[in-house]
Design a protein around this motif. Structure first.
Motif, mmCIF file in Angstrom:
data_model
loop_
_atom_site.group_PDB
_atom_site.id
_atom_site.type_symbol
_atom_site.label_atom_id
_atom_site.label_comp_id
_atom_site.label_asym_id
_atom_site.label_seq_id
_atom_site.Cartn_x
_atom_site.Cartn_y
_atom_site.Cartn_z
ATOM 1 N N UNK A 1 26.223 39.530 7.252
ATOM 2 C CA UNK A 1 26.268 38.222 6.288
ATOM 3 C C UNK A 1 26.111 39.329 4.683
ATOM 4 N N UNK A 2 26.735 39.455 4.410
ATOM 5 C CA UNK A 2 26.663 40.528 2.758
ATOM 6 C C UNK A 2 26.062 40.062 2.082
ATOM 7 N N UNK A 3 26.868 38.825 1.823
ATOM 8 C CA UNK A 3 26.114 37.494 1.587
ATOM 9 C C UNK A 3 25.674 36.683 1.593
ATOM 10 N N UNK A 4 24.692 36.426 2.591
ATOM 11 C CA UNK A 4 23.689 35.729 3.738
ATOM 12 C C UNK A 4 22.221 35.559 2.222
ATOM 13 N N UNK A 5 21.868 34.173 2.391
ATOM 14 C CA UNK A 5 20.662 33.672 1.532
ATOM 15 C C UNK A 5 20.012 34.837 1.722
ATOM 16 N N UNK A 6 18.762 35.942 1.656
ATOM 17 C CA UNK A 6 17.765 36.907 2.064
ATOM 18 C C UNK A 6 16.602 37.031 0.445
ATOM 19 N N UNK A 7 16.203 36.021 0.197
ATOM 20 C CA UNK A 7 15.183 36.304 -0.748
ATOM 21 C C UNK A 7 13.704 36.935 -0.908
ATOM 22 N N UNK A 8 13.474 38.014 -1.331
ATOM 23 C CA UNK A 8 11.952 38.213 -1.441
ATOM 24 C C UNK A 8 10.902 37.426 -1.124
ATOM 25 N N UNK A 9 10.574 36.698 -0.846
ATOM 26 C CA UNK A 9 9.396 35.853 -0.726
ATOM 27 C C UNK A 9 8.228 36.669 0.126
ATOM 28 N N UNK A 10 7.329 36.246 -0.676
ATOM 29 C CA UNK A 10 6.219 36.555 -0.336
ATOM 30 C C UNK A 10 5.040 35.576 -0.486
ATOM 31 N N UNK A 11 4.083 35.808 -0.431
ATOM 32 C CA UNK A 11 2.955 34.460 -0.076
ATOM 33 C C UNK A 11 1.475 34.430 -1.429
ATOM 34 N N UNK A 12 1.381 33.511 -1.822
ATOM 35 C CA UNK A 12 0.126 33.754 -2.791
ATOM 36 C C UNK A 12 -0.718 32.917 -2.971
ATOM 37 N N UNK B 1 0.829 -1.554 0.017
ATOM 38 C CA UNK B 1 0.547 0.136 0.360
ATOM 39 C C UNK B 1 0.608 1.116 0.283
ATOM 40 N N UNK B 2 0.783 2.321 -0.767
ATOM 41 C CA UNK B 2 1.867 3.774 -0.989
ATOM 42 C C UNK B 2 0.509 4.564 -1.080
ATOM 43 N N UNK B 3 0.665 5.903 -1.017
ATOM 44 C CA UNK B 3 -0.154 7.208 -1.574
ATOM 45 C C UNK B 3 0.653 8.032 -1.304
ATOM 46 N N UNK B 4 0.156 9.367 -2.417
ATOM 47 C CA UNK B 4 0.905 10.468 -2.976
ATOM 48 C C UNK B 4 0.177 11.825 -2.068
ATOM 49 N N UNK B 5 1.454 12.198 -1.283
ATOM 50 C CA UNK B 5 1.382 13.719 -0.767
ATOM 51 C C UNK B 5 1.512 14.743 -1.581
ATOM 52 N N UNK B 6 0.521 15.859 -1.868
ATOM 53 C CA UNK B 6 1.675 16.851 -2.446
ATOM 54 C C UNK B 6 1.322 18.103 -1.516
ATOM 55 N N UNK B 7 1.720 18.949 -1.863
ATOM 56 C CA UNK B 7 1.897 20.054 -1.174
ATOM 57 C C UNK B 7 3.355 21.353 -1.662
ATOM 58 N N UNK B 8 3.978 22.159 -1.217
ATOM 59 C CA UNK B 8 5.083 23.500 -1.229
ATOM 60 C C UNK B 8 6.173 23.014 -0.105
ATOM 61 N N UNK B 9 6.771 23.252 -0.919
ATOM 62 C CA UNK B 9 8.477 23.731 -0.167
ATOM 63 C C UNK B 9 8.702 24.440 1.178
ATOM 64 N N UNK B 10 9.282 24.369 1.988
ATOM 65 C CA UNK B 10 8.967 25.040 3.214
ATOM 66 C C UNK B 10 10.503 26.045 2.625
ATOM 67 N N UNK B 11 10.730 27.149 3.596
ATOM 68 C CA UNK B 11 12.230 27.969 3.248
ATOM 69 C C UNK B 11 12.826 27.348 4.187
ATOM 70 N N UNK B 12 14.300 28.164 3.722
ATOM 71 C CA UNK B 12 14.829 27.487 4.508
ATOM 72 C C UNK B 12 14.867 28.538 5.672
ATOM 73 N N UNK B 13 15.777 27.239 7.362
ATOM 74 C CA UNK B 13 15.238 28.423 8.619
ATOM 75 C C UNK B 13 16.143 29.737 8.363
ATOM 76 N N UNK B 14 15.483 30.092 8.975
ATOM 77 C CA UNK B 14 16.404 32.013 9.296
ATOM 78 C C UNK B 14 16.420 33.138 8.272
ATOM 79 N N UNK B 15 15.856 32.311 6.858
ATOM 80 C CA UNK B 15 16.201 33.007 5.759
ATOM 81 C C UNK B 15 16.037 34.288 5.477
ATOM 82 N N UNK B 16 15.754 34.668 6.535
ATOM 83 C CA UNK B 16 15.598 36.851 6.200
ATOM 84 C C UNK B 16 15.682 37.362 7.488
ATOM 85 N N UNK B 17 16.243 36.329 8.175
ATOM 86 C CA UNK B 17 16.886 37.277 9.523
ATOM 87 C C UNK B 17 17.934 37.940 9.516
#
Length: 306
Positions: free
Chosen positions: A195-206, A175-191
């Protein structure tokens, strides 16, 4: 005194200012009720636009919120199109029309008794350009995708990407089943970070998804890096895959979503160093947003298989 000490003293100085207080009378703010438009127009999809009556905070819960004798006109490239309407929750009205195409310019005019007539417009952008992608993992174990796309250098363009996930779970031997969802953002991505090279994308919710946003002027080399975390992985996961949803945004939609991001991720508003009110409006004599986008998606990309 080194640079780090100066920054720390500066931040302490900011915090010390938060004890200031300014009082004002909301009963005399000069605002009047107005029409509020909420509309995301997607190419080749059924159009749904919501219209409400908006009132100043001092009238909340006391004002009549009905739209009396509403009248409206929706034009495509200067010609009026057929629109149907029906009532929705919160005393609003939903306007529906058949799907529009890339390049269509839309203009909405709406009026109701006792409220100023509003006008708003947007143009549906063309589709996300041709692209290739490369996948890898960074030093923190985040999944990474580098998009390489063909931007039109002669136009001002705005883009977005969201990531849909698919996991196959083996719950029993047969028995198997499929789950659909959305990826999560990296932890503390906008803290806040030094570090001027830290990962800090512009991310909103739609809708229910996180959407990464950028303007073509922000990335001169026509590449964009996405970092994400695949959630829900376990020993019972037999396969995991992602699919990229690729958006081309109108300027109005980019500005609206960027304002939502600014409201969510600006730490200075919480310590009293900047305005706590972030909003974008392209509705003349009213409030809200009327914007457009086109969308396509990639094939499913397998990132794990047992």
């Amino acid at each position: 005194m080194n640079a780090l000490h100066k920054i720390c003293l500066f931040l302490l100085g900011i915090v010390s200012l938060t004890g200031c207080r300014y009082s004002f009378d909301i009963e005399d703010n000069g605002l009047k009720p107005c029409l509020c438009i909420k509309g995301y127009i997607c190419a080749d999809s059924l159009t749904n636009i919501e219209v409400y009556k908006a009132v100043p905070v001092q009238f909340a819960g006391k004002a009549d919120m009905d739209l009396v004798s509403p009248a409206y006109s929706l034009k495509r490239n200067g010609e009026e199109v057929e629109v149907s309407s029906n009532g929705i929750d919160n005393y609003g009205i939903s306007l529906k029309s058949e799907g529009f195409k890339e390049g269509d310019n839309l203009e909405l005019t709406f009026s109701a008794d006792g409220l100023e007539t509003v006008v708003t417009s947007t143009t549906i952008p063309d589709h996300f350009p041709e692209y290739t992608y490369k996948m890898y993992n960074d030093e923190d174990g985040n999944n990474c995708i580098l998009l390489d796309y063909k931007d039109d250098k002669d136009s001002e363009d705005y883009y977005g990407v969201s990531i849909e996930t698919r996991r196959t779970i083996q719950s029993h031997p047969n028995t198997s089943f499929v789950i659909y969802g959305s990826a999560l953002l990296p932890y503390a991505h906008n803290d806040l970070s030094l570090d001027q090279f830290a990962y800090a994308p512009v991310v909103s919710h739609f809708g229910n998804d996180a959407i990464y946003l950028w303007a073509d002027d922000d990335h001169k080399d026509d590449t964009y890096e996405i970092k994400y975390v695949m959630s829900g992985m376990s020993s019972q996961t037999t396969e995991a895959a992602i699919r990229l949803h690729l958006f081309k945004l109108s300027k109005e939609m980019y500005n609206h979503l960027y304002a939502e991001y600014d409201s969510s991720y600006n730490p200075f508003s919480y310590i009293g160093f900047s305005s706590p009110s972030f909003a974008y409006c392209n509705v003349m004599k009213g409030c809200g947003y009327f914007c457009a986008y086109s969308k396509k998606h990639s094939e499913w990309i397998t990132i794990y298989k047992k």
